[in-house]
Motif scaffolding. Structure first.
Motif: not given
Length: 207
Positions: A120-128, A139, A142
């Motif tokens: 979940g953290l990886r995906d939030r970071w990637r989204a930013g 960003d 995250w």
């Protein structure tokens, strides 16, 4: 009126001095990735698909998309690629941790499987990630959260006896720990006894 200020234990006080500071958070589209590296900072790598590799200490680490990979500072390694992929990475500094213990506990690349929290953290970071740079405070937050969680997970995988020995060293050296850290961080230009004593709030003679 009570302020509600928490009472900090000696272990909590010691742990507060260990700080993780993110330097950069980026995305790259790779079609070639051949480097010999050794850095004063930690690296976090995660790729969108398989095809990337690290070589270190005679071991080959295949970078799987369901893991994040940590390369501790001062670990020598080589990167390789056998097909194009999207490569996301964070560079961060870990300070306040004695160099001798750091090299003992973290002396090779670390593979950290993505459980629900890390994924979940990886995906939030990637989204930013946008255009290879951080856009705003969220960003950056995250990126820091992912690095903290991955490092905490990796630290939890260290053998219990090594973790206990590390904690004993840190707590028993509490009175002079700031001096020990300063010495290890400034080997090329060692601080004077007066400076070290001041860091420990001691007179020079007592120090």
């Amino acid at each position: 009126m009570e302020t509600g200020e928490p009472k900090v234990t000696s272990v909590e006080e010691m742990l507060q001095s260990i700080q993780l500071r993110v330097a950069v958070s980026r995305r790259m589209e790779l079609d070639d990735w051949t480097f010999e590296l050794c850095s004063p900072f930690w690296r976090l790598y995660t790729n969108d698909r398989s095809g990337g590799f690290l070589r270190s200490g005679g071991v080959v680490y295949e970078l799987r998309p369901d893991h994040v990979y940590l390369v501790p500072s001062w670990v020598e390694f080589r990167t390789e690629l056998n097909r194009p992929l999207t490569h996301d990475y964070i560079h961060f500094y870990l300070t306040g941790f004695p160099a001798s213990l750091h090299h003992q506990l973290f002396n090779r690349p670390l593979a950290v499987a993505c459980d629900d929290l890390l994924a979940g953290l990886r995906d939030r970071w990637r989204a930013g990630l946008s255009a290879g740079h951080l856009r705003d405070w969220a960003d950056f937050g995250w990126a820091s959260a992912l690095a903290q969680a991955a490092l905490s997970t990796a630290a939890g995988q260290v053998a219990r006896e090594d973790r206990d020995a590390c904690l004993r060293w840190l707590t028993q050296a509490r009175e002079v720990r700031r001096a020990l850290v300063a010495i290890e961080e400034h080997m090329a230009d060692p601080p004077s006894n007066a400076r070290l004593a001041a860091l420990c709030s001691l007179s020079e003679n007592h120090f």
